[in-house]
Design an enzyme around this catalytic site. Structure first.
Site, PDB file in Angstrom:
ATOM      1  N   ASN A 208       0.843  -1.190   0.000  1.00 41.54           N
ATOM      2  CA  ASN A 208       0.000   0.000   0.000  1.00 41.54           C
ATOM      3  C   ASN A 208       0.883   1.247   0.000  1.00 41.54           C
ATOM      4  OD1 ASN A 208       0.590   0.737   2.866  1.00 41.54           O
ATOM      5  ND2 ASN A 208      -0.479  -1.188   3.264  1.00 41.54           N
ATOM      6  N   ASP A 277      -3.799  -6.169   4.409  1.00 40.78           N
ATOM      7  CA  ASP A 277      -4.916  -6.944   4.951  1.00 40.78           C
ATOM      8  C   ASP A 277      -5.054  -8.306   4.291  1.00 40.78           C
ATOM      9  OD1 ASP A 277      -5.768  -4.968   6.768  1.00 40.78           O
ATOM     10  OD2 ASP A 277      -6.766  -3.886   5.155  1.00 40.78           O
ATOM     11  N   ASP A 304      -4.287 -10.280  12.119  1.00 42.61           N
ATOM     12  CA  ASP A 304      -4.664  -8.970  12.667  1.00 42.61           C
ATOM     13  C   ASP A 304      -3.734  -8.666  13.838  1.00 42.61           C
ATOM     14  OD1 ASP A 304      -5.872  -6.791  13.989  1.00 42.61           O
ATOM     15  OD2 ASP A 304      -7.828  -7.341  13.183  1.00 42.61           O
ATOM     16  N   LEU A 306      -3.023  -5.839  15.452  1.00 39.75           N
ATOM     17  CA  LEU A 306      -3.563  -4.980  16.503  1.00 39.75           C
ATOM     18  C   LEU A 306      -4.482  -5.760  17.434  1.00 39.75           C
ATOM     19  CD1 LEU A 306      -3.593  -2.105  17.567  1.00 39.75           C
ATOM     20  CD2 LEU A 306      -5.426  -1.579  15.961  1.00 39.75           C
TER      21      LEU A 306
END
Length: 405
Positions: A208, A277, A304, A306
């Site tokens: 990204n 992701d 994930d 976090l």
């Protein structure tokens, strides 16, 4: 104002020649500079050179006591506002870590109560040796500010990490340490920054637009404010953060492993990275050729990070998330705050001018789990970082049962 006194300890490595430039810069910036040298350092650069630059005699003989009314290494330590050791060789770092004192540089280090900055300089393989890394970690845990060495051609002929940081960068760190409020001293802060990369084949990958600038700004400001900082960075073009322990990763899985390793020792975890992701279900062994036709990708979710950290946190730990949104940013951020059990979330609308990727400014809103909302105007990312760190400090105080500042 009375001039501040900087002690410059010079170790016995080829980078000792850079110490002359460092001393010159510090004198030009208005500091009193006192140089200490190891005996080996005098083989690389003459004490007379440094004496001429600083206008003070260079001390390198532990048994030479020029003033009989005082003990030299105690007296210079007492007068110092900051002690910088540059270059710090592997041998010198080992002595500092284990309390050995057999020269002026190390005996003064044991007597000094001022902030200490260490600038390692050595061969890349020596720097990466587990013994050296363990010794640097010991120094960091004691509050020593360890600068990350530069990367490039080394005197030994190798290319890699091990170059002494440039004198200008060291001087800037010294200025920051002496003039920055050190309100995060004693805290350990773990920060992630930048994107992650998920390989499609040996040539192509998914990623990204994250530049890592926000996470690096957080790490820089946290280190300047006295925290012990570990920065886990995806691929970026940014310079290492002075004083931070740098950990480099590529994929989301690698970032998860690094966070899992360092999270237990952290008082606060600030997840400023933008991990991918999704990743390809399989990575192709060879480059996909256009002649093979359109490439169809099956994607699977990445871990994930976090959420994993939030579930693993102990009482008193603070976990901060980021949300880069393109519509209804506050609503999406509030939902993420609750779903992932965060203490604080920082949200921005990346479609707004000055708040997107790859720029030096940001416009964010801080949302606490207590429902509080603080919208900041567009400002430089270092200023945004200071606002976030101040809020983290307040949350930590509250979690410890103290009144917020």
């Amino acid at each position: 104002m009375e001039k501040k006194t900087i002690l410059v300890g010079v170790g016995g490595g080829i980078a000792a020649y850079k110490s002359a430039n460092l001393c010159s810069l510090l004198v030009k910036r208005g500091y009193e500079v006192q140089v200490l040298m190891t005996e080996h350092a005098t083989r690389f650069i003459q004490p007379l050179t440094l004496q001429a630059l600083t206008k003070h005699p260079v001390i390198f003989d532990t048994f030479a006591e020029p003033n009989p009314s005082e003990i030299a290494h105690i007296a210079v330590a007492d007068r110092a506002d900051l002690y910088v050791i540059a270059p710090a060789t592997a041998n010198l770092i080992a002595k500092l870590a284990h309390g050995l004192a057999d020269d002026m540089v190390t005996t003064t280090a044991l007597a000094a109560t001022c902030p200490t900055v260490v600038a390692p300089a050595m061969n890349v393989h020596m720097f990466e040796h587990p013994a050296v890394q363990e010794n640097l970690d010991i120094l960091r845990r004691r509050g020593t500010l360890v600068l990350d060495p530069g990367e490039g051609p080394l005197a030994c002929g190798y290319t890699g990490r091990g170059r002494m940081p440039e004198p200008e960068d060291i001087a800037d760190v010294i200025e920051a340490v002496l003039h920055q409020e050190r309100d995060l001293e004693g805290l350990s802060i773990l920060i992630t920054a930048g994107p992650t990369v998920e390989d499609i084949d040996p040539v192509r990958y998914l990623t990204n637009r994250s530049s890592g600038k926000m996470g690096y700004a957080l790490a820089e400001q946290a280190a300047r404010r006295g925290a012990r900082v570990t920065l886990i960075s995806g691929p970026t073009h940014l310079k290492p953060v002075p004083g931070a322990r740098m950990v480099y990763v590529r994929s989301t899985e690698q970032m998860l492993h690094a966070v899992s390793e360092f999270f237990p020792e952290a008082d606060a975890f600030i997840s400023a990275a933008a991990p991918a992701d999704f990743r390809p279900a399989r990575t192709l062994e060879h480059k996909w050729k256009k002649s093979q036709g359109p490439l169809k990708l099956d994607l699977v979710e990445t871990p994930d990070i976090l959420l994993a950290a939030s579930r693993a946190k102990r009482p008193g730990q603070v976990v901060v998330g980021f949300a880069a949104e393109t519509d209804m940013p506050v609503d999406h951020a509030r939902r993420k705050l609750v779903d992932k059990g965060l203490d604080l979330i920082v949200v921005n609308d990346v479609t707004k001018p000055g708040a997107g990727f790859e720029v030096d400014t940001n416009q964010v809103t801080l949302i606490g789990k207590d429902g509080s909302t603080e919208a900041l105007p567009v400002m430089e990312k270092h200023r945004v970082a200071d606002h976030i760190l101040t809020r983290v400090r307040q949350v930590l105080r509250v979690s410890d049962g103290e009144r917020p500042l």
